[in-house]
Design an enzyme around this catalytic site. Structure first.
Site, short mmCIF file in Angstrom:
data_model
loop_
_atom_site.label_atom_id
_atom_site.label_comp_id
_atom_site.label_asym_id
_atom_site.label_seq_id
_atom_site.Cartn_x
_atom_site.Cartn_y
_atom_site.Cartn_z
N GLU A 75 0.85 -1.20 0.00
CA GLU A 75 0.00 0.00 0.00
C GLU A 75 0.88 1.25 0.00
O GLU A 75 1.98 1.23 0.57
CB GLU A 75 -0.90 -0.06 1.25
CG GLU A 75 -1.75 1.15 1.53
CD GLU A 75 -2.84 1.43 0.51
OE1 GLU A 75 -2.48 1.55 -0.68
OE2 GLU A 75 -4.01 1.60 0.89
N ASP A 76 0.41 2.31 -0.64
CA ASP A 76 1.21 3.53 -0.65
C ASP A 76 1.22 4.21 0.74
O ASP A 76 2.28 4.49 1.28
CB ASP A 76 0.74 4.50 -1.75
CG ASP A 76 -0.75 4.83 -1.69
OD1 ASP A 76 -1.47 4.30 -0.81
OD2 ASP A 76 -1.21 5.64 -2.52
N ASP A 131 -3.12 5.49 6.38
CA ASP A 131 -3.59 6.78 6.89
C ASP A 131 -4.57 6.53 8.05
O ASP A 131 -4.14 6.25 9.16
CB ASP A 131 -4.23 7.54 5.71
CG ASP A 131 -4.64 8.96 6.04
OD1 ASP A 131 -4.01 9.58 6.90
OD2 ASP A 131 -5.61 9.46 5.43
N ARG A 136 0.63 11.55 -9.91
CA ARG A 136 1.09 10.19 -9.59
C ARG A 136 2.46 9.90 -10.18
O ARG A 136 3.20 9.06 -9.68
CB ARG A 136 0.10 9.15 -10.12
CG ARG A 136 -1.24 9.12 -9.39
CD ARG A 136 -2.00 7.86 -9.77
NE ARG A 136 -3.42 7.89 -9.43
CZ ARG A 136 -3.94 7.56 -8.25
NH1 ARG A 136 -3.13 7.20 -7.27
NH2 ARG A 136 -5.23 7.60 -8.04
N PHE A 170 -0.51 16.07 3.61
CA PHE A 170 -1.03 15.44 2.39
C PHE A 170 0.08 15.42 1.36
O PHE A 170 0.66 16.45 1.03
CB PHE A 170 -2.25 16.18 1.86
CG PHE A 170 -3.03 15.34 0.89
CD1 PHE A 170 -4.01 14.47 1.34
CD2 PHE A 170 -2.74 15.37 -0.47
CE1 PHE A 170 -4.71 13.66 0.46
CE2 PHE A 170 -3.43 14.56 -1.37
CZ PHE A 170 -4.42 13.71 -0.90
P1 IMP Z 1 -6.84 5.05 4.73
O1 IMP Z 1 -7.93 4.08 4.41
O2 IMP Z 1 -7.35 6.29 5.38
O3 IMP Z 1 -5.70 4.42 5.52
O4 IMP Z 1 -6.30 5.61 3.38
C1 IMP Z 1 -5.60 4.91 2.49
C2 IMP Z 1 -5.60 5.60 1.16
O5 IMP Z 1 -5.94 7.00 1.23
C3 IMP Z 1 -4.23 5.59 0.54
O6 IMP Z 1 -3.98 4.39 -0.13
C4 IMP Z 1 -4.29 6.76 -0.41
O7 IMP Z 1 -4.90 6.38 -1.63
C5 IMP Z 1 -5.18 7.75 0.29
N1 IMP Z 1 -4.38 8.76 0.99
C6 IMP Z 1 -4.22 8.91 2.31
N2 IMP Z 1 -3.39 9.94 2.58
C7 IMP Z 1 -3.02 10.42 1.38
C8 IMP Z 1 -2.11 11.46 0.99
O8 IMP Z 1 -1.48 12.16 1.79
N3 IMP Z 1 -1.96 11.66 -0.35
C9 IMP Z 1 -2.60 10.91 -1.29
N4 IMP Z 1 -3.43 9.92 -0.97
C10 IMP Z 1 -3.64 9.68 0.37
#
Ligand code: IMP
Length: 189
Positions: free
Chosen positions: A109-110, A113, A175, A162
Site C-alpha cells: 500500500e502507498d 492513513d 502520480r 497530504f
Molecule cells: P486510509 O484508508 O485512510 O488508511 O487511506 C488509504 C488511502 O488513502 C491511501 O492508499 C491513499 O490512496 C489515500 N491517501 C491517504 N493519505 C493520502 C495522501 O497524503 N496523499 C494521497 N493519498 C492519500
C-alpha cells in the site's frame, strides 16, 4: 515494526512543490525494505498484492528489491474522491484474480492513513486463510489512525501531511512525480 526517518526535507522543485522524500531516499529505503522482506520469507514464495492505483510504483520497485519467487495480484478500493478528505466508506472495486489460501501474502500500500482501507482488506483476505499475511506501507501517518492496524514494514513515518507523487495523487494528478512532494492544505469548509 520497521520505521524510517520523519525528516521533512524542503527543497523546491516540480513547479513550486516541496519535496518531502527524493527519489534517491525512496530507492534507498525500498531496497532496505526488500532486504528485510527477503530475510523474513526465508526462501518461501510470495504473493504481492498491490492496492491500486497509488501502490503501483512502490510495488514495482519493491518487487525488484525482494529476492524471492514472487507473483503479483491487485485490488482496488474506493478512494479519497477528488479532494484531500476521505468519505470514510471502503468499497471493493476490483477483487483478487487468484485465490490466496495457504500462501505468503504481502499487501503493498502507498499510505497507511486512517487504517480503514487496510483493516477492510486484511479482514477480507484473512477469510481466505493465507499462510501468512503481512503489510508493507511506504508511508505511515500514525496520528490519523481510526482503526487499530499497523504495517509490518513501513518506509517512512510522517506527520499529518497530504503528499503526492511516486503513485500518490491529488484528484488523480501527480502520480508520476518521481519524488514524494507536499500538497498545500485545502482551506476548511
Ligand atoms: P486510509 O484508508 O485512510 O488508511 O487511506 C488509504 C488511502 O488513502 C491511501 O492508499 C491513499 O490512496 C489515500 N491517501 C491517504 N493519505 C493520502 C495522501 O497524503 N496523499 C494521497 N493519498 C492519500
Amino acid at each position: 515494526m520497521l520505521s524510517g526517518d520523519t525528516v521533512c526535507m524542503a527543497t523546491v522543485t516540480h513547479q513550486g512543490l516541496q519535496v518531502l522524500y527524493t527519489r534517491q531516499q525512496i530507492a534507498d529505503r525500498v531496497a532496505e525494505m526488500g532486504a528485510q522482506i527477503t530475510r523474513d520469507l526465508n526462501g518461501e514464495k510470495l504473493v504481492m498484492i498491490g492496492v491500486l492505483k497509488g501502490a503501483a510504483p512502490f510495488l514495482a520497485d519493491l518487487a525488484r528489491a525482494v529476492q524471492v519467487d514472487a507473483t503479483f495480484d491487485f485490488v482496488a478500493t474506493s478512494s479519497y474522491g477528488k479532494g484531500q478528505r476521505s468519505s470514510g466508506a471502503v468499497k471493493l472495486i476490483k477483487d483478487l484474480d487468484e485465490p490466496i489460501e495457504g500462501k505468503n501474502v504481502l499487501v503493498v500500500e502507498d499510505i497507511l492513513d486512517t487504517g480503514l482501507t487496510l483493516s477492510y482488506l486484511r479482514k477480507l483476505f484473512l477469510q481466505q486463510h493465507p499462510k501468512t499475511l503481512r503489510i508493507a506501507a511506504l508511508l505511515d501517518k500514525p496520528s490519523r489512525r481510526l482503526e487499530m492496524i499497523e504495517a509490518d514494514y513501513v518506509g517512512f513515518s510522517i506527520p499529518n501531511l497530504f503528499v503526492i507523487g511516486y503513485g500518490m495523487d491529488y484528484a488523480e494528478r501527480y502520480r508520476n512525480l518521481p519524488d514524494i512532494c507536499l500538497m498545500a492544505p485545502e482551506p476548511p469548509e
